[in-house]
Design a protein around this motif. Structure first.
Motif, PDB file in Angstrom:
ATOM      1  N   LEU A  81     -45.672  47.814  -9.039  1.00  0.00           N
ATOM      2  CA  LEU A  81     -46.185  47.440 -10.352  1.00  0.00           C
ATOM      3  C   LEU A  81     -47.085  48.554 -10.880  1.00  0.00           C
ATOM      4  CD1 LEU A  81     -47.078  43.678  -9.787  1.00  0.00           C
ATOM      5  CD2 LEU A  81     -44.942  44.683 -10.601  1.00  0.00           C
ATOM      6  N   ASP A  82     -46.891  48.899 -12.150  1.00  0.00           N
ATOM      7  CA  ASP A  82     -47.623  49.980 -12.782  1.00  0.00           C
ATOM      8  C   ASP A  82     -48.472  49.402 -13.912  1.00  0.00           C
ATOM      9  OD1 ASP A  82     -47.998  52.913 -13.490  1.00  0.00           O
ATOM     10  OD2 ASP A  82     -47.094  52.154 -15.346  1.00  0.00           O
ATOM     11  N   LEU A  83     -49.764  49.665 -13.898  1.00  0.00           N
ATOM     12  CA  LEU A  83     -50.686  49.081 -14.861  1.00  0.00           C
ATOM     13  C   LEU A  83     -50.304  49.419 -16.306  1.00  0.00           C
ATOM     14  CD1 LEU A  83     -53.213  47.414 -15.406  1.00  0.00           C
ATOM     15  CD2 LEU A  83     -54.541  49.531 -15.176  1.00  0.00           C
ATOM     16  N   VAL A  84     -49.982  50.662 -16.578  1.00  0.00           N
ATOM     17  CA  VAL A  84     -49.636  51.064 -17.946  1.00  0.00           C
ATOM     18  C   VAL A  84     -48.393  50.319 -18.426  1.00  0.00           C
ATOM     19  CG1 VAL A  84     -48.906  53.002 -19.398  1.00  0.00           C
ATOM     20  CG2 VAL A  84     -50.755  53.311 -17.735  1.00  0.00           C
ATOM     21  N   THR A  85     -47.402  50.181 -17.578  1.00  0.00           N
ATOM     22  CA  THR A  85     -46.164  49.485 -17.939  1.00  0.00           C
ATOM     23  C   THR A  85     -46.428  48.005 -18.178  1.00  0.00           C
ATOM     24  OG1 THR A  85     -44.937  51.069 -16.591  1.00  0.00           O
ATOM     25  CG2 THR A  85     -43.782  49.067 -17.227  1.00  0.00           C
ATOM     26  N   VAL A  86     -47.235  47.390 -17.336  1.00  0.00           N
ATOM     27  CA  VAL A  86     -47.577  45.977 -17.493  1.00  0.00           C
ATOM     28  C   VAL A  86     -48.349  45.764 -18.792  1.00  0.00           C
ATOM     29  CG1 VAL A  86     -48.975  44.094 -16.553  1.00  0.00           C
ATOM     30  CG2 VAL A  86     -47.492  45.423 -15.042  1.00  0.00           C
ATOM     31  N   LEU A  87     -49.344  46.578 -19.048  1.00  0.00           N
ATOM     32  CA  LEU A  87     -50.140  46.430 -20.270  1.00  0.00           C
ATOM     33  C   LEU A  87     -49.303  46.699 -21.522  1.00  0.00           C
ATOM     34  CD1 LEU A  87     -53.539  47.998 -19.178  1.00  0.00           C
ATOM     35  CD2 LEU A  87     -52.989  45.571 -19.517  1.00  0.00           C
ATOM     36  N   HIS A  88     -48.386  47.645 -21.432  1.00  0.00           N
ATOM     37  CA  HIS A  88     -47.491  47.907 -22.562  1.00  0.00           C
ATOM     38  C   HIS A  88     -46.631  46.675 -22.854  1.00  0.00           C
ATOM     39  CE1 HIS A  88     -43.824  49.408 -24.558  1.00  0.00           C
ATOM     40  NE2 HIS A  88     -44.697  50.150 -25.220  1.00  0.00           N
ATOM     41  N   ALA A  89     -46.116  46.052 -21.809  1.00  0.00           N
ATOM     42  CA  ALA A  89     -45.305  44.845 -21.995  1.00  0.00           C
ATOM     43  C   ALA A  89     -46.133  43.724 -22.615  1.00  0.00           C
ATOM     44  CB  ALA A  89     -44.719  44.395 -20.665  1.00  0.00           C
ATOM     45  N   LEU A  90     -47.359  43.562 -22.164  1.00  0.00           N
ATOM     46  CA  LEU A  90     -48.218  42.485 -22.656  1.00  0.00           C
ATOM     47  C   LEU A  90     -48.801  42.768 -24.039  1.00  0.00           C
ATOM     48  CD1 LEU A  90     -50.049  41.564 -19.349  1.00  0.00           C
ATOM     49  CD2 LEU A  90     -48.193  40.322 -20.478  1.00  0.00           C
ATOM     50  N   ALA A  91     -48.645  43.989 -24.537  1.00  0.00           N
ATOM     51  CA  ALA A  91     -49.152  44.325 -25.867  1.00  0.00           C
ATOM     52  C   ALA A  91     -48.301  43.718 -26.976  1.00  0.00           C
ATOM     53  CB  ALA A  91     -49.210  45.843 -26.035  1.00  0.00           C
ATOM     54  N   ASP A  92     -47.075  43.334 -26.657  1.00  0.00           N
ATOM     55  CA  ASP A  92     -46.204  42.709 -27.660  1.00  0.00           C
ATOM     56  C   ASP A  92     -46.613  41.247 -27.843  1.00  0.00           C
ATOM     57  OD1 ASP A  92     -43.603  40.960 -28.188  1.00  0.00           O
ATOM     58  OD2 ASP A  92     -43.318  42.948 -29.077  1.00  0.00           O
ATOM     59  N   PRO A  93     -46.780  40.783 -29.072  1.00  0.00           N
ATOM     60  CA  PRO A  93     -47.241  39.406 -29.310  1.00  0.00           C
ATOM     61  C   PRO A  93     -46.321  38.325 -28.736  1.00  0.00           C
ATOM     62  CG  PRO A  93     -47.346  40.682 -31.341  1.00  0.00           C
ATOM     63  CD  PRO A  93     -46.675  41.541 -30.317  1.00  0.00           C
ATOM     64  N   VAL A  94     -45.021  38.526 -28.789  1.00  0.00           N
ATOM     65  CA  VAL A  94     -44.094  37.522 -28.244  1.00  0.00           C
ATOM     66  C   VAL A  94     -44.204  37.492 -26.721  1.00  0.00           C
ATOM     67  CG1 VAL A  94     -41.663  36.852 -27.968  1.00  0.00           C
ATOM     68  CG2 VAL A  94     -42.506  37.637 -30.196  1.00  0.00           C
ATOM     69  N   ARG A  95     -44.238  38.654 -26.093  1.00  0.00           N
ATOM     70  CA  ARG A  95     -44.349  38.690 -24.632  1.00  0.00           C
ATOM     71  C   ARG A  95     -45.692  38.149 -24.165  1.00  0.00           C
ATOM     72  NH1 ARG A  95     -41.008  43.536 -25.378  1.00  0.00           N
ATOM     73  NH2 ARG A  95     -42.816  44.904 -25.370  1.00  0.00           N
ATOM     74  N   LEU A  96     -46.737  38.385 -24.926  1.00  0.00           N
ATOM     75  CA  LEU A  96     -48.042  37.822 -24.583  1.00  0.00           C
ATOM     76  C   LEU A  96     -48.008  36.298 -24.717  1.00  0.00           C
ATOM     77  CD1 LEU A  96     -50.941  38.237 -23.715  1.00  0.00           C
ATOM     78  CD2 LEU A  96     -51.531  38.635 -26.126  1.00  0.00           C
ATOM     79  N   ALA A  97     -47.339  35.798 -25.739  1.00  0.00           N
ATOM     80  CA  ALA A  97     -47.211  34.345 -25.913  1.00  0.00           C
ATOM     81  C   ALA A  97     -46.405  33.725 -24.776  1.00  0.00           C
ATOM     82  CB  ALA A  97     -46.572  34.034 -27.262  1.00  0.00           C
ATOM     83  N   ILE A  98     -45.349  34.397 -24.337  1.00  0.00           N
ATOM     84  CA  ILE A  98     -44.558  33.913 -23.196  1.00  0.00           C
ATOM     85  C   ILE A  98     -45.441  33.871 -21.957  1.00  0.00           C
ATOM     86  CG2 ILE A  98     -42.675  34.490 -21.611  1.00  0.00           C
ATOM     87  CD1 ILE A  98     -41.214  35.722 -24.091  1.00  0.00           C
ATOM     88  N   THR A  99     -46.185  34.933 -21.722  1.00  0.00           N
ATOM     89  CA  THR A  99     -47.065  35.016 -20.549  1.00  0.00           C
ATOM     90  C   THR A  99     -48.121  33.922 -20.586  1.00  0.00           C
ATOM     91  OG1 THR A  99     -46.689  37.399 -20.457  1.00  0.00           O
ATOM     92  CG2 THR A  99     -48.576  36.549 -19.246  1.00  0.00           C
TER      93      THR A  99
END
Length: 105
Positions: free
Chosen positions: A12-30
């Motif tokens: 797991l890579d912090l930058v990749t995880v944070l980039h994924a979570l920066a999207d509003p839809v992906r954050l809502a899913i999470t």
């Protein structure tokens, strides 16, 4: 059906995880998955196409935020909270708390 890719915890890579979570839809899913339960892919309604939703699920899975389990014809998604906590202590809690605070504003 071929197995889905899930990165190991040490991959797991912090930058990749944070980039994924920066999207509003992906954050809502999470945020929805933060209840700790498995959720069927069809149980999410964010007003986007199935193709777009599938894309967001794939991004979250491939960066290590979620895991997807095949159950017959259904795919069940859950949050990899313990893996994320182990790899990046406090990061998920901070992101989820920020998302809740943003929703209230």
């Amino acid at each position: 059906m071929r197995p889905l890719h899930h990165p190991r915890t040490d991959e797991l890579d912090l930058v990749t995880v944070l980039h994924a979570l920066a999207d509003p839809v992906r954050l809502a899913i999470t945020t929805a998955l933060a209840d700790g339960a498995e959720h069927a892919c069809g149980g999410f309604d964010f007003g986007i196409t199935k193709a777009s939703l599938s894309h967001h699920f794939r991004v979250l899975r491939e960066c290590g935020v979620t895991t997807t389990r095949q159950d017959g014809k259904h795919r069940l998604i859950s949050l990899r909270a313990s893996d994320l906590q182990h790899r990046f202590p406090g990061m998920l809690d901070a992101v989820l708390a920020s998302a809740v605070t943003s929703e209230r504003a």
